[in-house]
Design a protein around this motif. Structure first.
Motif, PDB file in Angstrom:
ATOM      1  N   LYS A  74       0.863  -1.186   0.000  1.00 17.85           N
ATOM      2  CA  LYS A  74       0.000   0.000   0.000  1.00 17.85           C
ATOM      3  C   LYS A  74       0.897   1.233   0.000  1.00 17.85           C
ATOM      4  O   LYS A  74       1.560   1.544   0.993  1.00 17.85           O
ATOM      5  CB  LYS A  74      -0.937   0.001   1.206  1.00 17.85           C
ATOM      6  CG  LYS A  74      -1.991   1.111   1.142  1.00 17.85           C
ATOM      7  CD  LYS A  74      -2.942   1.032   2.314  1.00 17.85           C
ATOM      8  CE  LYS A  74      -3.882  -0.157   2.240  1.00 17.85           C
ATOM      9  NZ  LYS A  74      -4.845  -0.050   1.102  1.00 17.85           N
ATOM     10  N   ASP A  85      -3.149   0.182  -3.258  1.00 19.46           N
ATOM     11  CA  ASP A  85      -2.515  -1.141  -3.307  1.00 19.46           C
ATOM     12  C   ASP A  85      -1.833  -1.355  -4.653  1.00 19.46           C
ATOM     13  O   ASP A  85      -2.469  -1.219  -5.709  1.00 19.46           O
ATOM     14  CB  ASP A  85      -3.554  -2.245  -3.087  1.00 19.46           C
ATOM     15  CG  ASP A  85      -4.003  -2.336  -1.646  1.00 19.46           C
ATOM     16  OD1 ASP A  85      -3.235  -1.919  -0.754  1.00 19.46           O
ATOM     17  OD2 ASP A  85      -5.127  -2.821  -1.399  1.00 19.46           O
ATOM     18  N   ALA A 113       6.208 -10.136   8.250  1.00 15.67           N
ATOM     19  CA  ALA A 113       4.764 -10.374   8.200  1.00 15.67           C
ATOM     20  C   ALA A 113       4.389 -11.546   9.086  1.00 15.67           C
ATOM     21  O   ALA A 113       5.218 -12.410   9.385  1.00 15.67           O
ATOM     22  CB  ALA A 113       4.322 -10.633   6.761  1.00 15.67           C
ATOM     23  N   VAL A 116      -3.343 -15.690   5.393  1.00 17.12           N
ATOM     24  CA  VAL A 116      -2.957 -14.392   4.836  1.00 17.12           C
ATOM     25  C   VAL A 116      -1.728 -13.866   5.571  1.00 17.12           C
ATOM     26  O   VAL A 116      -1.669 -13.873   6.802  1.00 17.12           O
ATOM     27  CB  VAL A 116      -4.107 -13.372   4.955  1.00 17.12           C
ATOM     28  CG1 VAL A 116      -3.677 -12.011   4.428  1.00 17.12           C
ATOM     29  CG2 VAL A 116      -5.332 -13.874   4.202  1.00 17.12           C
ATOM     30  N   GLU A 150       0.380 -10.681   6.619  1.00 19.28           N
ATOM     31  CA  GLU A 150       0.197  -9.240   6.791  1.00 19.28           C
ATOM     32  C   GLU A 150       1.355  -8.678   7.599  1.00 19.28           C
ATOM     33  O   GLU A 150       1.749  -9.246   8.607  1.00 19.28           O
ATOM     34  CB  GLU A 150      -1.132  -8.930   7.475  1.00 19.28           C
ATOM     35  CG  GLU A 150      -2.350  -9.225   6.615  1.00 19.28           C
ATOM     36  CD  GLU A 150      -3.641  -8.765   7.244  1.00 19.28           C
ATOM     37  OE1 GLU A 150      -4.265  -7.829   6.725  1.00 19.28           O
ATOM     38  OE2 GLU A 150      -4.013  -9.360   8.275  1.00 19.28           O
ATOM     39  N   GLN A 164       4.761  -5.527   6.892  1.00 20.76           N
ATOM     40  CA  GLN A 164       5.250  -4.333   6.235  1.00 20.76           C
ATOM     41  C   GLN A 164       6.562  -4.600   5.501  1.00 20.76           C
ATOM     42  O   GLN A 164       7.292  -5.533   5.818  1.00 20.76           O
ATOM     43  CB  GLN A 164       5.437  -3.190   7.230  1.00 20.76           C
ATOM     44  CG  GLN A 164       6.545  -3.428   8.249  1.00 20.76           C
ATOM     45  CD  GLN A 164       6.723  -2.245   9.192  1.00 20.76           C
ATOM     46  OE1 GLN A 164       5.790  -1.510   9.461  1.00 20.76           O
ATOM     47  NE2 GLN A 164       7.936  -2.067   9.685  1.00 20.76           N
ATOM     48  N   PRO A 203       2.612  -0.900   4.194  1.00 22.22           N
ATOM     49  CA  PRO A 203       1.823  -2.082   4.558  1.00 22.22           C
ATOM     50  C   PRO A 203       1.911  -3.149   3.469  1.00 22.22           C
ATOM     51  O   PRO A 203       1.785  -2.848   2.274  1.00 22.22           O
ATOM     52  CB  PRO A 203       0.405  -1.535   4.705  1.00 22.22           C
ATOM     53  CG  PRO A 203       0.592  -0.087   5.032  1.00 22.22           C
ATOM     54  CD  PRO A 203       1.803   0.344   4.247  1.00 22.22           C
ATOM     55  N   ARG A 261       0.673  -7.151   2.237  1.00 22.97           N
ATOM     56  CA  ARG A 261      -0.334  -8.205   2.402  1.00 22.97           C
ATOM     57  C   ARG A 261      -0.177  -9.212   1.274  1.00 22.97           C
ATOM     58  O   ARG A 261       0.109  -8.825   0.136  1.00 22.97           O
ATOM     59  CB  ARG A 261      -1.746  -7.618   2.375  1.00 22.97           C
ATOM     60  CG  ARG A 261      -2.847  -8.553   2.837  1.00 22.97           C
ATOM     61  CD  ARG A 261      -4.178  -7.810   2.924  1.00 22.97           C
ATOM     62  NE  ARG A 261      -5.196  -8.576   3.608  1.00 22.97           N
ATOM     63  CZ  ARG A 261      -6.022  -9.432   3.002  1.00 22.97           C
ATOM     64  NH1 ARG A 261      -5.962  -9.587   1.677  1.00 22.97           N
ATOM     65  NH2 ARG A 261      -6.922 -10.109   3.688  1.00 22.97           N
ATOM     66  N   LYS A 269      -1.600 -13.323  -0.209  1.00 25.15           N
ATOM     67  CA  LYS A 269      -2.345 -14.567  -0.083  1.00 25.15           C
ATOM     68  C   LYS A 269      -1.929 -15.490  -1.223  1.00 25.15           C
ATOM     69  O   LYS A 269      -1.323 -15.049  -2.202  1.00 25.15           O
ATOM     70  CB  LYS A 269      -3.850 -14.315  -0.113  1.00 25.15           C
ATOM     71  CG  LYS A 269      -4.352 -13.591  -1.337  1.00 25.15           C
ATOM     72  CD  LYS A 269      -5.844 -13.286  -1.226  1.00 25.15           C
ATOM     73  CE  LYS A 269      -6.333 -12.527  -2.449  1.00 25.15           C
ATOM     74  NZ  LYS A 269      -7.782 -12.212  -2.365  1.00 25.15           N
TER      75      LYS A 269
END
Length: 221
Positions: free
Chosen positions: A51, A56, A106, A112, A114, A116, A128, A130, A132
């Protein structure tokens, strides 16, 4: 008178013999630990995002190795940029690229990742992060044809009046690159969704996100 002989008996599978029960508990624990470790493996391709400025930016991340020596690979077309160190302990992933002075940290939660991304070069952050598990890209059908070489008018500090914008297209999937006097962006990939082409990449040093539409007059916006 001698006592009658007693036939030896094998313990049934559901025996309450303490040694048998303890052995079965140990076997169950080993099997559970092995299955848990397998379930926690991160190996494979991941659909990731950073992000940046509230938006994103999607990119591909490939994770390999084992928990003690985890690796992460970023991509610039066919060029691969693999982390110099990494680990996955207690659900926490750490990947480091010493040549970028950057890291991804993460936590895995419900499949998932999550956390940085942070560095010390042009991509300082922290941003940030993320990710998957990767799934096949779902592009919209009926993409207009934009493949070819386009001219982008510009007025750069290097005296350029135009850049070349090269588009390679296969159906709804595209790969684009901007060619400048001092180099190029490398391949930025994506496809056609909801009436526009969306392409992006992050290779550890640079992040790109573009939305491209074909206007009624035949120009690209």
């Amino acid at each position: 008178m001698p006592a009658p002989e007693q036939a030896s008996q094998k313990l049934p599978p559901n025996s309450s013999n303490p040694c048998y029960v303890q052995s079965m508990k140990w076997i169950s624990l080993v099997l559970f630990t092995a299955s848990l470790a397998a379930a926690q493996s991160l190996a494979g391709s991941w659909d990731a995002t950073l992000k940046i400025n509230g938006v994103d930016t999607p990119f591909r991340l490939e994770i390999g190795g084992d928990a003690a020596h985890q690796t992460g690979t970023l991509f610039n077309s066919d060029d691969r940029f693999t982390s110099t160190s990494g680990s996955f302990v207690g659900g926490n992933l750490t990947l480091a690229w010493d040549y970028y002075a950057s890291t991804i940290k993460a936590t895995l939660n419900n499949g998932v990742l999550e956390g940085q991304y942070a560095g010390t070069r042009r991509m300082t952050g922290p941003f940030p992060f993320r990710a998957k598990r990767a799934v096949p890209a779902a592009y919209s059908p009926g993409a207009p044809s934009i493949g070819g070489v386009w001219v982008l008018p510009t007025n750069s500090g290097k005296g350029e009046a135009a850049w070349r914008f090269v588009v390679q297209q296969k159906g709804s999937a595209v790969s684009v690159a901007t060619l400048r006097v001092d180099g190029d962006t490398g391949a930025i990939t994506g496809g056609y969704r909801d009436g526009k082409f969306v392409v992006s990449k992050f290779d550890g040093a640079r992040a790109f996100l573009m939305e491209i539409t074909l206007a009624a007059d035949g120009t690209l916006n």
